[in-house]
Design an enzyme around this catalytic site. Structure first.
Site, PDB file in Angstrom:
ATOM      1  CE  LYS B 172      44.898  39.151  42.519  1.00 44.12           C
ATOM      2  NZ  LYS B 172      45.822  38.370  42.087  1.00 44.12           N
ATOM      3  CE  LYS B 241      41.978  31.206  42.105  1.00 46.67           C
ATOM      4  NZ  LYS B 241      42.974  31.969  42.758  1.00 46.67           N
TER       5      LYS B 241
END
Lengths: 300, 300
Positions: B172, B241
């Site tokens: 991811k 993030k």
């Protein structure tokens, strides 16, 4: 009756493009620009050899150019035995090289002053799609000029008329700036995943269904980096040349391109390491370590 | 019989994911984590409300977490009324948040020590594909744990088992690093083309057939930047993030990511301008000028 086509530039793209023209039935005249062997192969496909660019132009109604960069285009057009010294008035010249749109518009102005027509029509797709006659062709020029050359372009791929002279090159440079960044993004991320133990073939398959999906990851890297070879493909130095043209245009406009600027510097560093002739996925060599062990020992 | 599923985190992704679970017939217990309104809507779809994460866990065999980042995952797992204080031994915990694989492996170790099972299963596809139950799900974990939760994951999308715990997050983060760079490359190139007079819709269509072809250009930008809106999509601050997590992992490994590092800084500059809550295509605002005239006056 099919237009008589002249073709100058029998490189890795030009040679298969000429074969596509012959397959479609166009009579083609060419000359040895840098590649004697390609000319010999093409003679067997019925291509007529002329002495130089001027002679190619005098035998043709439409003259196609496919050379590396703007200086070569200028030489082929305006050099001592260049196209303008042999072409009849109203000849249409199609430049399929990838060069700066600023240079392209400049050439068009000089040619129009001499009663020639000019269309820019750079391509995307690489040698494989050149061989299949399925190139993407990005076209800039006046509507009537584009209409005149469209059957010739259709023999080599799918032309899209995008605007006035220079707009084909503009969109092609956008393509090149994108692929430079997409390649880097793929490689920085995939080497990280690999060092964390991922199987890159599995990663490629799953990312093809995710938001990271991109042509280079799915179609290009399996034939180059993943296959352990950087031969073939598209040379890193040609990409550098295209990025330099995009960055030059950006400079004229005061348009910031920080990511593309960094990409240029990274590819140039790789070229300085001696890899400029390799496929541009060879930028991976800057990221892979000699100690390629999976580094889970650093992890909890 | 369908496993009883607990679900913690009813945000823009979590809420439609719970609806997919309900559609597939799973009994679902949840609690208000940050979003009271989502809980009310889901009660109408038969979701049972519990008081807190511990109570959700005590009602469930499989507990799914979908929160923004590692500190929230840690709180939900180990906080005062966290999952570990309610879950029965052998409960399987599935973290579908996008966090660092290093944090993920850390959590797995602590949970295993307490006789729980852990699977990381972050997703790609955004709220639309969450609603359709067609997310791409990248899964890390022990084979038997992954097999146990597979029917639950299949209700939300297509899971691919990529390796041990942490490997879902690793892949991811690779996806996130790639989309950060692909977005920047698209925007730097397309604003240049636009300022040179190109029609971006035509450019998008032709590049979809060229080597620059990518999902963000073809599917994402038409709904955001091209449509004149940066609402919806995926927030720039959440991308920051994820990039920070990828760069942290890279730092641990000594892996260079110059292009991703620059991307992080550029998105962070945009966030500092106040655009962190917008879709990350809002990075385009850094490139578009107020004087958006086509600048062919600079050209020959």
């Amino acid at each position: 009756m099919d237009a008589r086509v002249g073709f100058i530039g029998l490189g890795r793209m030009g040679e298969p493009m000429v074969r596509s023209l012959r397959r479609a039935g166009f009579p083609v005249t060419s000359c040895v620009h840098r590649n004697r062997a390609a000319m010999e192969r093409l003679r067997e496909h019925g291509v007529v050899e002329a002495a130089d660019s001027a002679a190619v132009a005098s035998a043709s109604e439409i003259v196609v150019i496919c050379v590396p960069d703007a200086p070569q285009v200028e030489e082929v057009l305006f050099g001592e035995r260049g196209i303008v010294h042999g072409a009849k008035p109203q000849t249409t010249i199609v430049d399929m090289s990838t060069i700066s749109p600023i240079a392209s518009r400049n050439f068009a102005k000089r040619l129009e002053a001499a009663a020639f027509h000019f269309v820019d029509a750079p391509v995307s797709g690489g040698p494989a799609r050149a061989a299949d006659g399925t190139l993407t062709i990005m076209v800039g020029g006046a509507a009537e000029d584009v209409a005149r050359v469209e059957p010739v372009l259709r023999a080599m791929g799918t032309p899209t008329h995008l605007g006035p002279v220079g707009m084909g090159e503009t969109v092609k440079l956008a393509n090149q700036a994108i692929i430079a960044g997409v390649m880097l993004a793929n490689i920085e991320a995939l080497v990280l995943a690999k060092r964390l133990g991922a199987n890159l073939d599995a990663v490629r398959k799953v990312l093809a269904t995710a938001t990271a999906s991109n042509y280079l990851l799915e179609q290009w890297l399996p034939k180059t980096w993943f296959a352990g070879t950087f031969e073939g493909g598209f040379s890193l130095d040609l990409l550098r040349k295209d990025l330099a043209a995009a960055l030059d245009a950006a400079r004229v406009l005061g348009h910031p391109m920080p990511a593309t600027g960094l990409a240029y510097q990274l590819y140039t560093t790789r070229s300085a390491e001696g890899d400029g002739a390799l496929d541009y996925s060879a930028i991976a060599k800057a990221y892979e370590r000699n100690d390629t062990e999976v580094v889970t020992r650093h992890l909890p």
